[in-house]
Design an enzyme around this catalytic site. Sequence first.
Site, PDB file in Angstrom:
ATOM      1  N   VAL A 141      -3.524  -2.527  -2.194  1.00  0.00           N
ATOM      2  CA  VAL A 141      -2.290  -1.369  -2.904  1.00  0.00           C
ATOM      3  C   VAL A 141      -3.261   0.537  -1.864  1.00  0.00           C
ATOM      4  O   VAL A 141      -4.169   0.452  -3.436  1.00  0.00           O
ATOM      5  CB  VAL A 141      -1.506  -1.610  -3.890  1.00  0.00           C
ATOM      6  N   CYS A 142      -2.213   0.811  -1.756  1.00  0.00           N
ATOM      7  CA  CYS A 142      -2.658   2.313  -2.288  1.00  0.00           C
ATOM      8  C   CYS A 142      -4.211   2.760  -1.720  1.00  0.00           C
ATOM      9  O   CYS A 142      -5.101   1.697  -1.491  1.00  0.00           O
ATOM     10  CB  CYS A 142      -2.455   3.156  -3.074  1.00  0.00           C
ATOM     11  N   THR A 143      -4.497   3.791  -2.664  1.00  0.00           N
ATOM     12  CA  THR A 143      -6.438   3.891  -3.127  1.00  0.00           C
ATOM     13  C   THR A 143      -7.055   2.652  -3.307  1.00  0.00           C
ATOM     14  O   THR A 143      -8.353   2.643  -3.767  1.00  0.00           O
ATOM     15  CB  THR A 143      -6.871   4.974  -3.823  1.00  0.00           C
ATOM     16  N   SER A 146      -4.748   2.864   3.905  1.00  0.00           N
ATOM     17  CA  SER A 146      -4.646   3.441   2.331  1.00  0.00           C
ATOM     18  C   SER A 146      -3.298   4.350   2.036  1.00  0.00           C
ATOM     19  O   SER A 146      -2.931   5.513   3.351  1.00  0.00           O
ATOM     20  CB  SER A 146      -6.137   3.690   2.454  1.00  0.00           C
ATOM     21  N   ALA A 180      -0.766   1.989   2.082  1.00  0.00           N
ATOM     22  CA  ALA A 180      -0.573   2.976   2.202  1.00  0.00           C
ATOM     23  C   ALA A 180       0.331   3.157   0.795  1.00  0.00           C
ATOM     24  O   ALA A 180      -0.543   2.820  -0.380  1.00  0.00           O
ATOM     25  CB  ALA A 180       0.192   4.066   3.450  1.00  0.00           C
TER      26      ALA A 180
END
Length: 318
Positions: free
Chosen positions: A102-104, A122, A155
Amino acid sequence: MRTVLVVLFDDVQSLDVSGPVEVFNGAELHRPGTYRIRTVSRDGRAVRTSSGLTLVPDHSFADAPAPHTLLVPGGAGTRRPEPRLIAWLREQAPRAARLVSVCTGALLLAEAGLLEGRRVTSHWSVCDKLAREHPAVEVDPDPIFVRDGDLATSAGVTSGIDLALALVEEDAGRDVALSVARHLVVFLRRPGNQAQFSAQLSAQTAQREPLREVQQWITEHPGEDLSVDRLAARARLSPRHFARAFQVETGMTPGRYVDRVRLEHARRLLEDTPDGIEEISRTCGYGTPEAMRRAFVRTLGAAPAEYRRRFRPAPAAH
């Protein structure tokens, strides 16, 4: 029962953890026996999130269960990854049937060498860094999530909920995923290849008032003639000057901006109204259903009818 193992570390983003966990837990409540959710940190000690919340894990690296789904959240703690965490991810990933970031969190997977040769996404703010530092990784900065076999990456923070809902639909069926989405008051309808930003957010706001007015007018009138000549006349500029100035000030050509606005408007009508596809194609400026179909397939990978079937919320039961 699928074990979802969520990795915790200091300065993790709390929503990257709680969003997907709430989705998986909701599915377990609706269909017991679907998921077992566990959390893990390096030594089994509590971690402090980037927002100051304290999370207490179930396991340490030493006694963590074998995961079906290994979920790696993001946050400020991914900027300087702890070597033991990277080594543990490298060791555990082959044991998981599904690897999710998830995300970074994708930065941690890349550092562990787990993304080479794979297509990923990302948070938009780190996609350039991810591509630059890991050239063997195919980084797509646009979608809200990407599936590549047993790998799923998403992202920014709320897209972790979208991805988790997609995984629940895959594991337990659409009815369970819809029930979870309704409970969380979110929509089960954002496809993974939907852009991270709307056209208005993707484009910069023009500095000059005539160009800003044209941007707003395009958004409010997608069915009008939005050719460069007509838009230039509205801005009281020559077509050549208008096209050049629009791209300089917004970061995209007028045609690309129009395409994005029309697609977003059509998508919302498909999701939120019972209007027919022919009517929507006229309303949104496509002219014909075939022209709208080509735009949807090119950008979203699904024809309008299929998009509506997959992403329009089911009517509430009375």
